[in-house]
Design a protein around this motif. Structure first.
Motif: not given
Length: 71
Positions: A16-41
């Protein structure tokens, strides 16, 4: 299809979290940790105060669960 788009679709549908296009980056999807941090933010669609459960024990009702009788 792009893996990042598949991931953002999964996050939207299942969490139930919308990920804006500005957040779909290599940095945000590099590891499970960075994906988790992005979703929690990001704000959840279900995080509004109206839909949040009140604090305290769950309401008692006519249904029982397997763990109700355990102990």
């Amino acid at each position: 299809m792009n893996r990042c788009l598949l991931l953002s679709s999964f996050i939207r549908a299942e969490l139930g979290v919308d990920v804006p296009p500005t957040h779909i980056t290599g940095e945000n999807s590099a590891t499970l940790r960075t994906i988790t941090d992005m979703v929690l933010d990001l704000p959840s669609r279900s995080a509004s105060p109206r839909s949040a459960a009140p604090p305290g024990p769950p309401p008692s009702g006519g249904t029982s669960t397997p763990w109700d009788s355990a102990g």
